[in-house]
Design an enzyme around this catalytic site. Structure first.
Site, PDB file in Angstrom:
ATOM      1  N   ASN A   1     -58.747  28.395  41.676  1.00 29.54           N
ATOM      2  CA  ASN A   1     -58.216  28.529  43.033  1.00 29.54           C
ATOM      3  C   ASN A   1     -58.357  29.999  43.411  1.00 29.54           C
ATOM      4  O   ASN A   1     -57.607  30.840  42.929  1.00 29.54           O
ATOM      5  CB  ASN A   1     -56.739  28.095  43.057  1.00 29.54           C
ATOM      6  CG  ASN A   1     -56.088  28.371  44.395  1.00 29.54           C
ATOM      7  OD1 ASN A   1     -56.764  28.721  45.367  1.00 29.54           O
ATOM      8  ND2 ASN A   1     -54.773  28.214  44.459  1.00 29.54           N
TER       9      ASN A   1
ATOM     10  N   LYS B   1     -57.746  31.333  46.185  1.00 32.64           N
ATOM     11  CA  LYS B   1     -56.766  31.775  47.189  1.00 32.64           C
ATOM     12  C   LYS B   1     -57.511  32.542  48.302  1.00 32.64           C
ATOM     13  O   LYS B   1     -58.596  32.124  48.698  1.00 32.64           O
ATOM     14  CB  LYS B   1     -55.656  32.584  46.521  1.00 32.64           C
ATOM     15  CG  LYS B   1     -55.041  31.793  45.352  1.00 32.64           C
ATOM     16  CD  LYS B   1     -53.780  32.365  44.808  1.00 32.64           C
ATOM     17  CE  LYS B   1     -53.288  31.481  43.663  1.00 32.64           C
ATOM     18  NZ  LYS B   1     -51.983  31.867  43.143  1.00 32.64           N
TER      19      LYS B   1
ATOM     20  N   HIS C   1     -49.862  23.427  47.625  1.00 31.01           N
ATOM     21  CA  HIS C   1     -49.662  24.594  46.754  1.00 31.01           C
ATOM     22  C   HIS C   1     -48.357  25.289  47.146  1.00 31.01           C
ATOM     23  O   HIS C   1     -48.008  25.343  48.333  1.00 31.01           O
ATOM     24  CB  HIS C   1     -50.847  25.554  46.890  1.00 31.01           C
ATOM     25  CG  HIS C   1     -50.866  26.604  45.839  1.00 31.01           C
ATOM     26  ND1 HIS C   1     -50.045  27.706  45.894  1.00 31.01           N
ATOM     27  CD2 HIS C   1     -51.562  26.711  44.682  1.00 31.01           C
ATOM     28  CE1 HIS C   1     -50.257  28.451  44.816  1.00 31.01           C
ATOM     29  NE2 HIS C   1     -51.173  27.874  44.064  1.00 31.01           N
TER      30      HIS C   1
ATOM     31  N   GLU D   1     -47.654  28.276  47.524  1.00 29.18           N
ATOM     32  CA  GLU D   1     -47.813  29.342  48.528  1.00 29.18           C
ATOM     33  C   GLU D   1     -47.867  28.767  49.941  1.00 29.18           C
ATOM     34  O   GLU D   1     -47.379  29.384  50.883  1.00 29.18           O
ATOM     35  CB  GLU D   1     -49.062  30.182  48.193  1.00 29.18           C
ATOM     36  CG  GLU D   1     -48.811  31.041  46.961  1.00 29.18           C
ATOM     37  CD  GLU D   1     -50.043  31.369  46.139  1.00 29.18           C
ATOM     38  OE1 GLU D   1     -51.175  31.159  46.603  1.00 29.18           O
ATOM     39  OE2 GLU D   1     -49.857  31.835  44.990  1.00 29.18           O
TER      40      GLU D   1
ATOM     41  N   GLU E   1     -47.405  23.313  38.618  1.00 28.03           N
ATOM     42  CA  GLU E   1     -47.451  24.770  38.725  1.00 28.03           C
ATOM     43  C   GLU E   1     -46.038  25.316  38.906  1.00 28.03           C
ATOM     44  O   GLU E   1     -45.556  25.411  40.055  1.00 28.03           O
ATOM     45  CB  GLU E   1     -48.301  25.178  39.941  1.00 28.03           C
ATOM     46  CG  GLU E   1     -49.766  24.835  39.807  1.00 28.03           C
ATOM     47  CD  GLU E   1     -50.641  25.830  40.562  1.00 28.03           C
ATOM     48  OE1 GLU E   1     -51.634  26.266  39.973  1.00 28.03           O
ATOM     49  OE2 GLU E   1     -50.321  26.196  41.697  1.00 28.03           O
TER      50      GLU E   1
ATOM     51  N   GLY F   1     -49.072  33.992  38.902  1.00 26.81           N
ATOM     52  CA  GLY F   1     -49.399  35.388  39.174  1.00 26.81           C
ATOM     53  C   GLY F   1     -48.486  36.387  38.491  1.00 26.81           C
ATOM     54  O   GLY F   1     -48.485  37.563  38.840  1.00 26.81           O
TER      55      GLY F   1
ATOM     56  N   GLY G   1     -55.784  33.887  39.358  1.00 28.79           N
ATOM     57  CA  GLY G   1     -56.363  35.210  39.111  1.00 28.79           C
ATOM     58  C   GLY G   1     -57.529  35.222  38.131  1.00 28.79           C
ATOM     59  O   GLY G   1     -58.545  35.886  38.369  1.00 28.79           O
TER      60      GLY G   1
HETATM   61  O1  LIG Z   1     -51.425  29.467  41.770  1.00 28.59           O
HETATM   62  C1  LIG Z   1     -52.189  29.325  40.821  1.00 28.59           C
HETATM   63  C2  LIG Z   1     -53.334  28.391  40.883  1.00 28.59           C
HETATM   64  O2  LIG Z   1     -53.234  27.548  41.983  1.00 28.59           O
HETATM   65  C3  LIG Z   1     -52.021  30.096  39.577  1.00 28.59           C
HETATM   66  O3  LIG Z   1     -52.295  31.419  39.835  1.00 28.59           O
HETATM   67  P1  LIG Z   1     -52.429  32.445  38.582  1.00 28.59           P
HETATM   68  O4  LIG Z   1     -53.396  31.786  37.609  1.00 28.59           O
HETATM   69  O5  LIG Z   1     -52.959  33.691  39.184  1.00 28.59           O
HETATM   70  O6  LIG Z   1     -51.071  32.562  37.985  1.00 28.59           O
END
Ligand SMILES: O=C(CO)COP(=O)(O)O
Length: 241
Positions: A9, A11, A96, A98, A165, A171, A226
């Site tokens: 992902n 983002k 998600h 976010e 998640e 993150g 990430g």
């Molecule tokens: O939100 C995520 C994948 O959708 C996870 O992010 P990270 O791998 O950066 O922690």
């Protein structure tokens, strides 16, 4: 056997130039990748066109990060299923944390998006997971059961991926212990009518913890933020042992 799916992902990262540079390095790393796993890149809308061309003939599938429930209409800033499938998108992340946190996504809009994704031929990746505050208040199980119950109304479980998640692990470098992720994913599976839905773990998945995560019996893949931005680390992740 449930399908294994490793998805990146991206983002809101990578211009088209950066995406092309990533692919040049990453695609070379897939020569030895076993056939037992699906590899997906869920990228910003502006990268979809160029990736669609560059990924043609490769084993990497294309994913988006959102889809609206209408086929078309006056919905400024949104994108429809047919717009995505026309350029070769196969997967779409929905719900998600976010989007739930910053864009007012609710279980009801998640449900509308899931059904539309399926209607237009996409495979949705539904994200669920608790915050730190909810975990500390011992609400993890009830929250996840509620997210699934509301999100999955009239959703076809034959064309679905779920990602667990935990928000506190996203993150932060603070990965959920793989045994605990396995336990929660088992709980998610117990809520489904189709036992073959692939369920991923997401939250600080890295090259150095992917093997342990994938060794857990309930975990069918990873949704990687990430560490999917850097070709070497994502290559190591998709080539998990
Ligand atoms: O939100 C995520 C994948 O959708 C996870 O992010 P990270 O791998 O950066 O922690």
């Amino acid at each position: 056997m449930r399908k294994k799916v490793i998805a990146g992902n991206w983002k809101m990262y990578k211009t088209q130039a950066e995406a092309s540079e990533f692919l040049q390095k990453f695609l070379h790393s897939l020569e030895e990748t076993p056939d037992d796993r699906e590899i997906v890149l869920c990228v910003p809308f502006t990268d979809l066109g160029i990736l669609s061309k560059s990924l043609h003939g490769s084993r990497v599938q294309l994913g988006a990060q959102n889809v609206h429930w209408e086929e078309q209409g006056a919905y400024t800033g949104e994108i429809s299923g047919p717009m995505l499938t026309e350029i070769g998108v196969r997967y779409v992340i929905i719900g998600h944390s976010e989007r739930r946190q910053y864009f007012n996504e609710t279980d009801e809009t998640v449900n509308l998006r899931l059904k539309a994704a399926q209607l237009y031929g996409l495979t949705p990746i539904l994200c669920v997971g608790e915050s730190k505050q909810q975990r500390d208040a011992l609400e993890t199980e009830s929250l996840i059961i509620s997210q699934l119950a509301k999100g999955l109304v009239d959703v076809d479980q034959n064309n679905l991926i779920i990602a667990y998640e935990p928000i506190w692990a996203i993150g932060t470098g603070d990965t959920c212990e793989s045994i605990e992720a396995n336990r929660v994913i088992g709980l998610i599976r117990s809520q489904l009518t189709n036992a073959n839905v692939p369920i991923q773990y997401g939250g600080s998945v890295k090259a150095n913890n992917i093997d342990e995560i994938m060794a857990q019996p309930e975990i069918d893949g990873a949704l990687v933020g990430g560490a999917s931005l850097e070709p070497d680390s994502f290559a190591r992740i998709v080539n998990y042992q």
